[in-house]
Design an enzyme around this catalytic site. Structure first.
Site, short mmCIF file in Angstrom:
data_model
loop_
_atom_site.label_atom_id
_atom_site.label_comp_id
_atom_site.label_asym_id
_atom_site.label_seq_id
_atom_site.Cartn_x
_atom_site.Cartn_y
_atom_site.Cartn_z
N ASP A 161 33.51 49.08 43.01
CA ASP A 161 34.77 48.41 42.68
C ASP A 161 35.79 48.58 43.80
O ASP A 161 36.50 47.64 44.15
CB ASP A 161 35.34 48.96 41.36
CG ASP A 161 36.72 48.38 41.08
OD1 ASP A 161 36.80 47.14 40.92
OD2 ASP A 161 37.71 49.13 41.08
N SER A 183 36.26 44.95 36.79
CA SER A 183 36.85 46.00 37.62
C SER A 183 37.55 47.05 36.75
O SER A 183 37.30 48.26 36.88
CB SER A 183 37.84 45.34 38.59
OG SER A 183 38.70 46.29 39.17
N1 URA Z 1 43.40 45.88 38.49
C1 URA Z 1 42.15 46.34 38.69
O1 URA Z 1 41.88 47.52 38.48
N2 URA Z 1 41.21 45.50 39.12
C2 URA Z 1 41.46 44.20 39.36
O2 URA Z 1 40.56 43.48 39.73
C3 URA Z 1 42.76 43.74 39.15
C4 URA Z 1 43.72 44.60 38.72
#
Ligand code: URA
Ligand code: CA
Length: 432
Positions: A161, A183
């Site tokens: 991520d 995410s």
């Molecule tokens: N916050 C996150 O943690 N991930 C994203 O993709 C967008 C906002």
């Protein structure tokens, strides 16, 4: 398997299998798949989107790209709360001791991060002595005994991520519901949550500017959670104006204490009770939302929630007497009022602009290396829908310097006074 075939498959609008998604995420994490192919895939996902099953598979592939936290030594259902981010969002500081005091374990791992104010850890560090550098064993022991502890982020959680988010940031692929939802959910699941309560913000100060977008994101995350065996629900709440009155680190700790005493701002109190009730039901400590809310109101009224906050601070080296003497928290040397320029009703307090003003004062970090001033920030005296007379203070600026001209100009641009305005709705919807 070849990455180019997967890119073409997604480009043509077909669904990827679990194995294909794992191949992409594992290969990208290890550096075997280059950024240009990952960018092309992100763009293909942006345009063609993903099915619910692909979103769940992407989430779990990212969870398994790095370390995961095992909270199985902690008794009970570990319910985590996540907010998609806002301005002056003091809810975590209130919710942690509040739901702990009705028996829901709060095993919180928190980071510092960037933003208008510090994160939860920064805020708590305005209590002298408080620290989150505790061992895993101590963390588990504290949560089992007292139901609440906060530990600093450790380990290598969801590296896929991190890498993908940085790439999306520079390739115009942040705004994809599939990518945002996976995410956020991957981080919560890797951190060990059994159940998840999401606070999806909407409005000027939020990531999702419209209610429709917020609702879509909420549904996407709830579906992912439920598909991968984590009971998940979401609330959609207003972030057109800041939540509560305080925006700043020590100032928000004081606001949290007021709220635990039962005299916090109405909006913050209502949001905390709404999210808290959901956490208590998911945590199996009440049979209905009504019962959960009554229990939470009771522990606020009888002082148990406040006592839990004292105990939590003390357990982690903090001075618990700030609860009774908030003047012991860091205090800015200058307190400057912002007088209203005319009579009327406050019709707009643009949340993100207020956040920027707090940041100009030094309450938040623009880059990782920045140091934050825990004492500074803003305390609103009026919210949208409140009447004002010319000369009334709209808010107090808590500053380390007497020169606040730039901040004042910014604030005047962000607050509108009109002939009339209504109080905005606080909670738009809930999604299960
Ligand atoms: N916050 C996150 O943690 N991930 C994203 O993709 C967008 C906002
Ligand atoms: Ca606040």
């Amino acid at each position: 398997m070849r990455m180019v075939d997967l890119i073409m498959k997604k480009r043509d609008g077909r669904a990827l299998s679990e194995e294909e998604i794992q191949f992409f995420i594992e290969g990208y994490t290890k550096g075997e798949i280059p950024d240009y192919q990952a960018s092309a895939m992100a763009m293909a996902i942006y345009f063609q989107d993903m099915t619910d099953q692909e979103r769940a598979d992407l989430t779990m592939a990212m969870v398994h790209s790095g370390d995961t936290i095992d909270l199985s030594a902690i008794e009970g259902v570990k319910v985590d709360k996540h907010s998609t981010g806002g301005v002056g969002d003091t809810t975590t500081l209130v919710l942690a001791p509040l739901v702990a005091s009705v028996g829901v374990p709060v095993a919180k791992m928190s980071g510092r991060g960037l933003g208008h104010t510090g994160g939860t850890i920064d805020k708590l560090e305005s209590v002298a002595g408080f620290h989150v550098e505790i061992s895993n064993d101590e963390f588990v022991k504290l949560v089992n005994r007292d139901k609440v502890a906060v530990i600093g982020q450790s380990g290598n959680l969801t590296p896929a991520d991190k890498k993908l988010y940085a790439l999306r940031d520079v390739t115009g692929t942040v705004d994809s519901i599939s990518l945002i939802a996976s995410s956020i959910m991957s981080k919560k699941i890797a951190a060990g949550a059994d159940a998840i309560v999401l606070d999806v913000k909407t409005g000027a100060g939020a990531f999702m500017k419209t209610q429709e977008e917020a609702k879509e994101l909420a549904h996407a995350m709830v579906k992912i959670g439920n598909r991968v065996g984590r009971q998940t629900m979401a609330v959609i709440s207003d972030m057109s104006q800041p939540l509560g009155y305080a925006v700043g680190n020590a100032l928000e700790v004081k606001e949290a204490i007021d709220t635990l005493k039962g005299h916090g701002p109405a909006d913050l109190t209502e949001l905390v009770l709404t999210l808290g009730s959901q956490m208590v039901v998911l945590g199996g400590k009440a049979a209905s939302l009504t019962e959960a809310r009554e229990n939470l109101q009771e522990v606020i009224a009888n002082g148990q929630a406040l006592e839990k906050f004292r105990q939590f601070l003390k357990n982690q080296g903090g001075d618990p007497s700030v609860v009774d003497r908030p003047e012991k928290l860091p205090e800015a040397p200058f307190k400057i009022q912002l007088p209203a320029k005319k009579n009327g009703v406050v019709s707009e307090i643009i949340a993100n602009e207020i956040g920027v003003a707090a940041m100009l004062l030094g309450a938040g970090r623009a880059s990782k290396e920045d140091k934050i001033d825990l004492s500074v920030g803003l305390v609103l005296h009026k919210k949208v829908g409140d009447k004002v007379m010319q000369g009334d203070s709209l808010l107090t600026i808590h500053s380390s310097s007497e020169d606040v001209e730039e901040v004042m100009a910014k604030l005047y641009q962000s607050i509108t006074i009109s002939d009339n305005a209504e109080k905005p709705t606080l909670i738009y919807d809930s999604v299960t």
